[in-house]
Structure formats: structure tokens, C-alpha cells
Design a protein around this motif. Sequence first.
Motif, PDB file in Angstrom:
ATOM      1  N   MET A  82      26.177 -24.864 -24.217  1.00 51.15           N
ATOM      2  CA  MET A  82      25.108 -24.996 -25.199  1.00 51.15           C
ATOM      3  C   MET A  82      23.774 -24.652 -24.549  1.00 51.15           C
ATOM      4  N   LEU A  83      22.956 -23.867 -25.238  1.00 49.30           N
ATOM      5  CA  LEU A  83      21.660 -23.477 -24.709  1.00 49.30           C
ATOM      6  C   LEU A  83      20.730 -24.684 -24.617  1.00 49.30           C
ATOM      7  N   LEU A  84      19.942 -24.738 -23.541  1.00 53.74           N
ATOM      8  CA  LEU A  84      18.999 -25.836 -23.366  1.00 53.74           C
ATOM      9  C   LEU A  84      18.007 -25.907 -24.525  1.00 53.74           C
ATOM     10  N   LYS A  85      17.566 -24.741 -24.983  1.00 52.74           N
ATOM     11  CA  LYS A  85      16.599 -24.719 -26.088  1.00 52.74           C
ATOM     12  C   LYS A  85      17.191 -25.359 -27.344  1.00 52.74           C
ATOM     13  N   GLU A  86      18.437 -25.014 -27.653  1.00 50.02           N
ATOM     14  CA  GLU A  86      19.086 -25.587 -28.829  1.00 50.02           C
ATOM     15  C   GLU A  86      19.277 -27.095 -28.663  1.00 50.02           C
ATOM     16  N   ALA A  87      19.639 -27.513 -27.444  1.00 53.62           N
ATOM     17  CA  ALA A  87      19.842 -28.935 -27.168  1.00 53.62           C
ATOM     18  C   ALA A  87      18.529 -29.705 -27.321  1.00 53.62           C
ATOM     19  N   ARG A  88      17.440 -29.105 -26.858  1.00 52.59           N
ATOM     20  CA  ARG A  88      16.127 -29.763 -26.958  1.00 52.59           C
ATOM     21  C   ARG A  88      15.661 -29.824 -28.407  1.00 52.59           C
ATOM     22  N   ASP A  89      15.847 -28.743 -29.150  1.00 48.46           N
ATOM     23  CA  ASP A  89      15.459 -28.729 -30.565  1.00 48.46           C
ATOM     24  C   ASP A  89      16.216 -29.800 -31.344  1.00 48.46           C
ATOM     25  N   GLY A  90      17.507 -29.942 -31.040  1.00 47.56           N
ATOM     26  CA  GLY A  90      18.316 -30.963 -31.711  1.00 47.56           C
ATOM     27  C   GLY A  90      17.850 -32.362 -31.380  1.00 47.56           C
ATOM     28  N   PHE A  91      17.486 -32.577 -30.123  1.00 54.72           N
ATOM     29  CA  PHE A  91      17.004 -33.882 -29.674  1.00 54.72           C
ATOM     30  C   PHE A  91      15.708 -34.256 -30.384  1.00 54.72           C
ATOM     31  N   LEU A  92      14.763 -33.320 -30.435  1.00 56.91           N
ATOM     32  CA  LEU A  92      13.477 -33.590 -31.072  1.00 56.91           C
ATOM     33  C   LEU A  92      13.637 -33.819 -32.575  1.00 56.91           C
ATOM     34  N   PHE A  93      14.549 -33.080 -33.188  1.00 54.88           N
ATOM     35  CA  PHE A  93      14.819 -33.278 -34.621  1.00 54.88           C
ATOM     36  C   PHE A  93      15.394 -34.670 -34.866  1.00 54.88           C
ATOM     37  N   ASP A  94      16.262 -35.111 -33.966  1.00 56.06           N
ATOM     38  CA  ASP A  94      16.841 -36.450 -34.080  1.00 56.06           C
ATOM     39  C   ASP A  94      15.759 -37.514 -33.950  1.00 56.06           C
ATOM     40  N   CYS A  95      14.798 -37.297 -33.058  1.00 60.50           N
ATOM     41  CA  CYS A  95      13.689 -38.240 -32.896  1.00 60.50           C
ATOM     42  C   CYS A  95      12.879 -38.357 -34.193  1.00 60.50           C
ATOM     43  N   GLU A  96      12.658 -37.220 -34.848  1.00 61.67           N
ATOM     44  CA  GLU A  96      11.922 -37.224 -36.106  1.00 61.67           C
ATOM     45  C   GLU A  96      12.712 -37.934 -37.200  1.00 61.67           C
ATOM     46  N   CYS A  97      14.028 -37.706 -37.230  1.00 63.02           N
ATOM     47  CA  CYS A  97      14.882 -38.350 -38.235  1.00 63.02           C
ATOM     48  C   CYS A  97      14.902 -39.866 -38.065  1.00 63.02           C
ATOM     49  N   ARG A  98      14.734 -40.320 -36.812  1.00 65.65           N
ATOM     50  CA  ARG A  98      14.737 -41.761 -36.543  1.00 65.65           C
ATOM     51  C   ARG A  98      13.351 -42.378 -36.702  1.00 65.65           C
ATOM     52  N   HIS A  99      12.394 -41.553 -37.161  1.00 66.27           N
ATOM     53  CA  HIS A  99      11.030 -42.002 -37.437  1.00 66.27           C
ATOM     54  C   HIS A  99      10.368 -42.643 -36.218  1.00 66.27           C
ATOM     55  N   LEU A 100      10.570 -42.019 -35.060  1.00 65.45           N
ATOM     56  CA  LEU A 100       9.877 -42.504 -33.869  1.00 65.45           C
ATOM     57  C   LEU A 100       8.379 -42.250 -34.031  1.00 65.45           C
ATOM     58  N   ALA A 101       7.605 -42.974 -33.270  1.00 65.87           N
ATOM     59  CA  ALA A 101       6.153 -42.797 -33.321  1.00 65.87           C
ATOM     60  C   ALA A 101       5.780 -41.354 -32.985  1.00 65.87           C
ATOM     61  N   LYS A 102       4.756 -40.850 -33.658  1.00 63.57           N
ATOM     62  CA  LYS A 102       4.330 -39.470 -33.418  1.00 63.57           C
ATOM     63  C   LYS A 102       3.965 -39.266 -31.949  1.00 63.57           C
ATOM     64  N   GLY A 103       3.355 -40.288 -31.363  1.00 64.19           N
ATOM     65  CA  GLY A 103       2.992 -40.183 -29.951  1.00 64.19           C
ATOM     66  C   GLY A 103       4.212 -40.071 -29.060  1.00 64.19           C
ATOM     67  N   SER A 104       5.273 -40.805 -29.384  1.00 62.86           N
ATOM     68  CA  SER A 104       6.514 -40.744 -28.603  1.00 62.86           C
ATOM     69  C   SER A 104       7.143 -39.366 -28.704  1.00 62.86           C
ATOM     70  N   ILE A 105       7.188 -38.826 -29.922  1.00 61.56           N
ATOM     71  CA  ILE A 105       7.770 -37.496 -30.123  1.00 61.56           C
ATOM     72  C   ILE A 105       6.947 -36.446 -29.392  1.00 61.56           C
ATOM     73  N   ARG A 106       5.627 -36.589 -29.451  1.00 62.05           N
ATOM     74  CA  ARG A 106       4.755 -35.637 -28.756  1.00 62.05           C
ATOM     75  C   ARG A 106       5.015 -35.676 -27.253  1.00 62.05           C
ATOM     76  N   ASN A 107       5.182 -36.875 -26.707  1.00 62.19           N
ATOM     77  CA  ASN A 107       5.461 -37.000 -25.276  1.00 62.19           C
ATOM     78  C   ASN A 107       6.821 -36.424 -24.920  1.00 62.19           C
ATOM     79  N   TYR A 108       7.839 -36.710 -25.734  1.00 61.67           N
ATOM     80  CA  TYR A 108       9.174 -36.162 -25.488  1.00 61.67           C
ATOM     81  C   TYR A 108       9.144 -34.637 -25.508  1.00 61.67           C
ATOM     82  N   ARG A 109       8.392 -34.087 -26.442  1.00 56.20           N
ATOM     83  CA  ARG A 109       8.323 -32.627 -26.557  1.00 56.20           C
ATOM     84  C   ARG A 109       7.699 -32.014 -25.297  1.00 56.20           C
ATOM     85  N   ALA A 110       6.610 -32.615 -24.841  1.00 58.56           N
ATOM     86  CA  ALA A 110       5.912 -32.076 -23.668  1.00 58.56           C
ATOM     87  C   ALA A 110       6.725 -32.272 -22.394  1.00 58.56           C
ATOM     88  N   GLU A 111       7.292 -33.473 -22.220  1.00 61.58           N
ATOM     89  CA  GLU A 111       7.961 -33.801 -20.958  1.00 61.58           C
ATOM     90  C   GLU A 111       9.292 -33.070 -20.803  1.00 61.58           C
TER      91      GLU A 111
END
Length: 262
Positions: free
Chosen positions: A1-30
Motif C-alpha cells: 500500500m502506498l504511504l500517501k494512500e495510507a496517510r490520506d485514509g488515516f486523516l480521513f478517519d480522524c475527520e470521521c471521528r470528529h477529532l479536534a481541528k488542531g489535532s488533525i492539523r498536527n497529525y497532517r503536518a507531523e
Amino acid sequence: MLLKEARDGFLFDCECRHLAKGSIRNYRAETKFLMEFLELKQITEVEEVKAHHIRDFMKQKQDSGNTACYVNDILKACKTWFNYLVEEDYIEERRNPAAKVKYLKQPKTIIETFSTQEVKELIHYYSGCDYLEVRNKTIITLLFDTGMRCNEMIMMEPEDKTQEIAERAERLQEIGSSILMAARSPMLSKQLVRYLYVRENYFEGKSNKKNLFLSKTGKQLTDEAVARMLKKAALEVGVSPEVRVSPHTCRHTFAQMQLKNG
């Protein structure tokens, strides 16, 4: 599985779980930092990532002058990402490279909290009777009185006021199998009643947002907006410069006062 696809899926899951915007922003950057490092090593597939790659990445961050705390925050985000991949069966648990990487040892830091006098002055700083003044005072009172997370407060709906906050003991947060309980003070009860009255009159026919706390134009508040409001009050009342003024410091202050009061 491509890293990019794995990361996109992870970030989408974070949004679906309604994590704080700041948490998602940090996950995306880190996670992006790690991806860029791996790409330089010509690693593009999840299955190619090994524990030593992540350790090399951490070493690079250290050598760049970053603190152990900062590097650990990045590692925590990466561990969360790879744990998601295990949970979704993209990789086997025994092949999780991040699980084998240990956090850096970091010095213990003392978090300066607001003094009792500063809490009183912050609560009473917004003393007007218009919508923003009443809203801001209610938010600050709620943060100090319950220890609630900023994002939890932002996502509240008017019904929550009667179903949860209006109860004498309310559940604020689950930590494993433990539940943090807090009593609602009469002051907060009174302030919430006042705020709901002002809110209803101010937004009559103007907003269809369900959130309890809204901007002056009827939009959902953001973490940043609450932080700016709190910092303005802190600047005006002269809060100690040693205190990091933020909604989360209100939470630390709440916890400290609970301990002092037994």
C-alpha cells in the motif's frame, strides 16, 4: 500500500471521528514530515517502512535542534498513524515499525496555571450585557468550572445544557475505565441561563447552527477564536507572563484546584 494512500485514509478517519481541528492539523503536518523523510530514502510503500527508518528520522529531527518534547510529539503522531493501519488490517501488528520505537527521555516541565485571583478577574473581565460579552463570560466560566476541553465545549449543543451541564454531576471525560466527574456551580448555572436567553434573542431567525456557542455572525466557533478571546482578557487583567494563556491552561488550573481542595 502506498504511504500517501495510507496517510490520506488515516486523516480521513480522524475527520470521521470528529477529532479536534488542531489535532488533525498536527497529525497532517507531523505525518508529512515522516513521509518526506521516507521519500528521500526512496521508500513509498507502507510495507517497506522499518523501525530503524523511524529512528533515523527522529535522530535527524534531534540533530536539527528540535527538543525531545517536539520529537516525541511527532513520534506519537506516527505511532497513531501506524496503529490505525494495524486496526484496519493494512499491516500485521507484529510488523508495526512504530511500535518498536521508544520515546526520547525528556525533562519534566512544570505547567504554570492561573492564580485564584487571575481566575476571578478573567471571569469578570467580560461584564457587558451584549451577546459577545455574555457569551465570552459564559465560555470562560465553563472552562474553569468544569475543566472541559475546548473542542468539547465548541461541539456542545443547546440541548446539552439541560441534559448534561444542568445535572449536578456530569461526565466530562473518559480515561480508560475511569470517569472524571465534576459538580456544576450555582454561578455557572446562573450564567448559562442568562446566556441562553441572550443567545435566543440575538439569533432569532438569524442562524440555524446547532452549536451552543456561536460567533457574532452565527457560525461555529473555532479553537483559535476561543484562544484569542481568552488572551485578550488575560492581557487586559495582567495575567503573569509565565502562564501560557490558552483554553487548555484553564483545564490544568481546574485540575490543580480540584487537587488543592481535596
